[in-house]
Design a protein around this motif. Structure first.
Motif, PDB file in Angstrom:
ATOM      1  N   ALA A 163     -23.289  23.378   1.918  1.00  0.00           N
ATOM      2  CA  ALA A 163     -22.719  22.851   2.975  1.00  0.00           C
ATOM      3  C   ALA A 163     -22.553  21.294   2.929  1.00  0.00           C
ATOM      4  CB  ALA A 163     -23.259  23.140   4.460  1.00  0.00           C
ATOM      5  N   ALA A 164     -23.490  20.646   2.203  1.00  0.00           N
ATOM      6  CA  ALA A 164     -23.650  19.224   2.213  1.00  0.00           C
ATOM      7  C   ALA A 164     -23.051  18.805   0.863  1.00  0.00           C
ATOM      8  CB  ALA A 164     -25.376  18.724   1.922  1.00  0.00           C
ATOM      9  N   THR A 165     -22.682  19.604   0.012  1.00  0.00           N
ATOM     10  CA  THR A 165     -21.851  19.126  -1.180  1.00  0.00           C
ATOM     11  C   THR A 165     -20.567  19.789  -1.200  1.00  0.00           C
ATOM     12  OG1 THR A 165     -23.041  20.515  -2.483  1.00  0.00           O
ATOM     13  CG2 THR A 165     -23.963  18.429  -2.334  1.00  0.00           C
ATOM     14  N   PRO A 166     -19.551  19.173  -0.522  1.00  0.00           N
ATOM     15  CA  PRO A 166     -18.171  20.009  -0.486  1.00  0.00           C
ATOM     16  C   PRO A 166     -17.110  19.853  -1.766  1.00  0.00           C
ATOM     17  CG  PRO A 166     -18.081  18.010   0.694  1.00  0.00           C
ATOM     18  CD  PRO A 166     -19.618  18.163   0.534  1.00  0.00           C
ATOM     19  N   PHE A 167     -18.053  19.256  -2.785  1.00  0.00           N
ATOM     20  CA  PHE A 167     -17.020  18.782  -4.077  1.00  0.00           C
ATOM     21  C   PHE A 167     -17.994  19.365  -5.009  1.00  0.00           C
ATOM     22  CE2 PHE A 167     -19.673  15.321  -2.540  1.00  0.00           C
ATOM     23  CZ  PHE A 167     -20.678  15.146  -3.683  1.00  0.00           C
ATOM     24  N   ALA A 168     -17.375  19.748  -6.330  1.00  0.00           N
ATOM     25  CA  ALA A 168     -17.794  20.166  -7.282  1.00  0.00           C
ATOM     26  C   ALA A 168     -18.894  19.807  -8.052  1.00  0.00           C
ATOM     27  CB  ALA A 168     -16.957  20.792  -8.659  1.00  0.00           C
ATOM     28  N   THR A 169     -20.145  20.277  -7.829  1.00  0.00           N
ATOM     29  CA  THR A 169     -21.276  19.635  -8.741  1.00  0.00           C
ATOM     30  C   THR A 169     -21.707  20.451 -10.029  1.00  0.00           C
ATOM     31  OG1 THR A 169     -22.658  20.815  -7.537  1.00  0.00           O
ATOM     32  CG2 THR A 169     -22.436  18.623  -6.755  1.00  0.00           C
TER      33      THR A 169
ATOM     34  N   THR B  35     -19.411  20.319 -12.814  1.00  0.00           N
ATOM     35  CA  THR B  35     -18.996  19.532 -13.508  1.00  0.00           C
ATOM     36  C   THR B  35     -19.637  18.198 -13.884  1.00  0.00           C
ATOM     37  OG1 THR B  35     -17.514  18.144 -12.279  1.00  0.00           O
ATOM     38  CG2 THR B  35     -16.610  20.351 -13.081  1.00  0.00           C
ATOM     39  N   THR B  36     -19.577  17.460 -15.008  1.00  0.00           N
ATOM     40  CA  THR B  36     -20.224  16.444 -15.302  1.00  0.00           C
ATOM     41  C   THR B  36     -19.675  15.574 -14.259  1.00  0.00           C
ATOM     42  OG1 THR B  36     -20.456  16.980 -17.608  1.00  0.00           O
ATOM     43  CG2 THR B  36     -20.646  14.816 -17.085  1.00  0.00           C
ATOM     44  N   ALA B  37     -18.459  15.237 -14.081  1.00  0.00           N
ATOM     45  CA  ALA B  37     -17.743  14.289 -13.300  1.00  0.00           C
ATOM     46  C   ALA B  37     -18.451  14.446 -11.807  1.00  0.00           C
ATOM     47  CB  ALA B  37     -16.454  14.273 -13.331  1.00  0.00           C
ATOM     48  N   GLY B  38     -18.419  15.783 -11.520  1.00  0.00           N
ATOM     49  CA  GLY B  38     -18.891  15.979 -10.050  1.00  0.00           C
ATOM     50  C   GLY B  38     -20.647  15.458  -9.933  1.00  0.00           C
ATOM     51  N   GLN B  39     -21.261  15.715 -10.955  1.00  0.00           N
ATOM     52  CA  GLN B  39     -22.731  15.481 -11.027  1.00  0.00           C
ATOM     53  C   GLN B  39     -22.854  13.923 -10.661  1.00  0.00           C
ATOM     54  OE1 GLN B  39     -24.173  17.509 -14.351  1.00  0.00           O
ATOM     55  NE2 GLN B  39     -24.450  19.551 -13.511  1.00  0.00           N
ATOM     56  N   ILE B  40     -22.071  13.128 -11.686  1.00  0.00           N
ATOM     57  CA  ILE B  40     -22.091  11.618 -11.719  1.00  0.00           C
ATOM     58  C   ILE B  40     -21.734  11.043 -10.301  1.00  0.00           C
ATOM     59  CG2 ILE B  40     -21.059   9.679 -12.714  1.00  0.00           C
ATOM     60  CD1 ILE B  40     -21.000  11.051 -15.311  1.00  0.00           C
ATOM     61  N   PHE B  41     -20.784  11.586  -9.879  1.00  0.00           N
ATOM     62  CA  PHE B  41     -20.089  11.379  -8.264  1.00  0.00           C
ATOM     63  C   PHE B  41     -21.468  11.540  -7.317  1.00  0.00           C
ATOM     64  CE2 PHE B  41     -18.213  12.041  -4.195  1.00  0.00           C
ATOM     65  CZ  PHE B  41     -17.595  11.161  -4.241  1.00  0.00           C
ATOM     66  N   PHE B  42     -22.146  12.733  -7.470  1.00  0.00           N
ATOM     67  CA  PHE B  42     -22.979  13.049  -6.513  1.00  0.00           C
ATOM     68  C   PHE B  42     -24.239  12.103  -6.489  1.00  0.00           C
ATOM     69  CE2 PHE B  42     -26.849  15.338  -5.015  1.00  0.00           C
ATOM     70  CZ  PHE B  42     -26.514  15.712  -3.872  1.00  0.00           C
TER      71      PHE B  42
ATOM     72  N   SER C 235     -23.400   8.520  -5.549  1.00  0.00           N
ATOM     73  CA  SER C 235     -23.190   8.672  -3.984  1.00  0.00           C
ATOM     74  C   SER C 235     -24.655   8.512  -3.352  1.00  0.00           C
ATOM     75  CB  SER C 235     -22.476   9.759  -3.615  1.00  0.00           C
ATOM     76  OG  SER C 235     -22.398   9.845  -2.165  1.00  0.00           O
ATOM     77  N   TYR C 236     -25.534   9.235  -4.130  1.00  0.00           N
ATOM     78  CA  TYR C 236     -26.751   9.278  -3.488  1.00  0.00           C
ATOM     79  C   TYR C 236     -27.587   8.027  -3.475  1.00  0.00           C
ATOM     80  CZ  TYR C 236     -31.596  11.040  -2.465  1.00  0.00           C
ATOM     81  OH  TYR C 236     -32.795  11.337  -1.963  1.00  0.00           O
TER      82      TYR C 236
ATOM     83  N   LEU D 288     -29.555   2.886  -1.349  1.00  0.00           N
ATOM     84  CA  LEU D 288     -29.692   1.450  -1.272  1.00  0.00           C
ATOM     85  C   LEU D 288     -28.806   1.007  -0.038  1.00  0.00           C
ATOM     86  CD1 LEU D 288     -28.547   0.705  -5.054  1.00  0.00           C
ATOM     87  CD2 LEU D 288     -30.582   0.287  -4.162  1.00  0.00           C
ATOM     88  N   GLY D 289     -28.007   1.424   0.607  1.00  0.00           N
ATOM     89  CA  GLY D 289     -27.492   0.982   1.698  1.00  0.00           C
ATOM     90  C   GLY D 289     -28.300   0.966   2.974  1.00  0.00           C
ATOM     91  N   TRP D 290     -29.075   2.153   3.223  1.00  0.00           N
ATOM     92  CA  TRP D 290     -30.239   2.186   4.076  1.00  0.00           C
ATOM     93  C   TRP D 290     -31.442   1.042   3.826  1.00  0.00           C
ATOM     94  CZ3 TRP D 290     -30.203   4.045   8.754  1.00  0.00           C
ATOM     95  CH2 TRP D 290     -29.243   4.965   8.951  1.00  0.00           C
ATOM     96  N   ALA D 291     -31.743   0.948   2.355  1.00  0.00           N
ATOM     97  CA  ALA D 291     -32.654  -0.004   2.201  1.00  0.00           C
ATOM     98  C   ALA D 291     -32.338  -1.494   2.597  1.00  0.00           C
ATOM     99  CB  ALA D 291     -33.139   0.116   0.679  1.00  0.00           C
ATOM    100  N   PHE D 292     -31.117  -1.741   2.333  1.00  0.00           N
ATOM    101  CA  PHE D 292     -30.626  -3.206   2.612  1.00  0.00           C
ATOM    102  C   PHE D 292     -30.394  -3.254   4.102  1.00  0.00           C
ATOM    103  CE2 PHE D 292     -29.085  -3.586  -2.048  1.00  0.00           C
ATOM    104  CZ  PHE D 292     -30.167  -4.400  -2.430  1.00  0.00           C
TER     105      PHE D 292
END
Length: 57
Positions: free
Chosen positions: A13-19, A21-28, A31-32, A37-41
Motif C-alpha cells: 500500500a505504501a509503494t503504489p509504483f513498481a519497485t 524494476t531498476t528505475a522504480g528502485q532508484i526512484f524509491f 524519494s526516501y 533530508l527534508g525532515w532533517a532540514f
C-alpha cells in the motif's frame, strides 16, 4: 483512486509504483532519501528559528 489502507499489507500500500524494476528502485530510494533530508532540514530550521540551539557563552 489510491487508498493506502485498502490493502492487507503495508508495504504494497505504501509503494503504489513498481519497485521491481531498476528505475522504480532508484526512484524509491531517491524519494526516501529526499524525504528524510527534508525532515532533517525542517527540524534544524525550527530549532534555529525558535532558539532551541544556542551558542555557549
Amino acid at each position: 483512486m489510491f487508498v493506502p489502507w485498502s490493502s492487507g499489507t503495508c508495504c504494497e500500500a505504501a509503494t503504489p509504483f513498481a519497485t521491481t524494476t531498476t528505475a522504480g528502485q532508484i526512484f524509491f530510494a531517491t524519494s526516501y532519501i529526499l524525504h528524510m533530508l527534508g525532515w532533517a532540514f525542517a527540524t534544524l530550521f525550527v530549532a534555529g528559528y525558535t532558539g532551541l540551539v544556542r551558542k555557549p557563552a
